[in-house]
Design a protein around this motif. Structure first.
Motif, short mmCIF file in Angstrom:
data_model
loop_
_atom_site.label_atom_id
_atom_site.label_comp_id
_atom_site.label_asym_id
_atom_site.label_seq_id
_atom_site.Cartn_x
_atom_site.Cartn_y
_atom_site.Cartn_z
N THR A 65 16.31 -2.39 30.26
CA THR A 65 15.77 -2.14 31.58
C THR A 65 16.27 -3.23 32.53
OG1 THR A 65 13.77 -1.75 32.89
CG2 THR A 65 13.62 -3.43 31.18
N THR A 99 9.00 -5.12 35.96
CA THR A 99 7.76 -4.35 35.84
C THR A 99 7.81 -3.43 34.62
OG1 THR A 99 7.44 -4.41 38.23
CG2 THR A 99 6.22 -2.74 37.01
N SER A 100 8.90 -2.69 34.47
CA SER A 100 9.01 -1.81 33.30
C SER A 100 9.17 -2.62 32.02
CB SER A 100 10.14 -0.80 33.46
OG SER A 100 11.38 -1.43 33.48
N VAL A 129 7.67 -5.38 31.23
CA VAL A 129 6.33 -5.77 30.78
C VAL A 129 5.71 -4.62 29.99
CG1 VAL A 129 3.99 -6.39 31.52
CG2 VAL A 129 5.97 -7.47 32.61
N GLN A 130 5.88 -3.41 30.46
CA GLN A 130 5.33 -2.24 29.76
C GLN A 130 6.07 -1.97 28.45
OE1 GLN A 130 5.75 0.62 32.88
NE2 GLN A 130 3.90 -0.05 33.95
N LEU A 131 7.39 -2.08 28.46
CA LEU A 131 8.20 -1.81 27.27
C LEU A 131 8.04 -2.88 26.19
CD1 LEU A 131 11.48 -0.56 28.97
CD2 LEU A 131 9.88 0.82 27.60
N ALA A 141 5.61 -3.85 24.71
CA ALA A 141 4.68 -3.43 23.67
C ALA A 141 5.39 -2.76 22.50
CB ALA A 141 3.65 -2.47 24.26
N TYR A 142 6.63 -2.33 22.68
CA TYR A 142 7.35 -1.55 21.68
C TYR A 142 8.49 -2.31 21.02
CZ TYR A 142 4.73 1.96 24.18
OH TYR A 142 3.72 2.66 24.77
N THR A 202 3.57 -13.55 32.11
CA THR A 202 2.92 -12.25 32.14
C THR A 202 2.97 -11.57 30.79
OG1 THR A 202 3.47 -11.98 34.48
CG2 THR A 202 2.90 -9.98 33.26
N VAL A 203 4.14 -11.57 30.17
CA VAL A 203 4.30 -10.93 28.86
C VAL A 203 3.53 -11.69 27.79
CG1 VAL A 203 5.97 -10.33 27.06
CG2 VAL A 203 6.48 -9.82 29.45
N ALA A 223 -0.09 -10.77 27.83
CA ALA A 223 -0.36 -9.42 27.31
C ALA A 223 -0.03 -9.30 25.83
CB ALA A 223 0.43 -8.38 28.11
N TYR A 224 1.03 -9.98 25.38
CA TYR A 224 1.51 -9.86 24.00
C TYR A 224 1.82 -11.26 23.46
CZ TYR A 224 2.31 -5.30 26.07
OH TYR A 224 2.16 -4.13 26.77
#
Length: 107
Positions: free
Chosen positions: A32, A36-37, A39-41, A43-44, A65-66, A69-70
């Motif tokens: 990516t 923003t994306s 941070v969402q990705l 997780a995988y 930020t990451v 969250a993780y």
């Protein structure tokens, strides 16, 4: 189990080259150009590599930020260009060999 690495860079050529190197080494990759994306990705994947196409400030904010969250996610933050495939693979191997709490590695 095959490890998944998220590549975050604004340069598509760099992403393509790193994807090829990592895929040949047996890793799965996701790519990516958007923080923003990413941070969402995150997780995988097991490792996120953020490239030097982002400023130090952007990189630091992304890492914080990451990490919030993780917290167990490994991160490789490239502060300069990394053009040698062997160097990239060595840094990735070092990340996966890191002990818990050593999740932030900057190059």
């Amino acid at each position: 189990m095959q490890k998944t690495i998220l590549l975050v860079s604004r340069d598509q050529t760099i992403q393509a080259n790193r994807t090829a190197v990592l895929t040949r080494a047996g890793y799965r990759t996701m790519r990516t150009a958007s923080l923003t994306s990413a941070v969402q990705l995150a997780a995988y994947c097991q490792l996120t590599i953020i490239g030097n196409t982002f400023s130090s400030s952007e990189q630091n904010q992304f890492i914080e930020t990451v990490h919030e969250a993780y917290p167990g996610l490994l991160m490789l933050c490239l502060r300069s260009s990394l053009s040698h495939p062997e160097a990239l693979l060595r840094h990735v191997a070092n990340c996966f060999g890191a002990r818990r709490g050593e999740s932030r590695i900057r190059v």
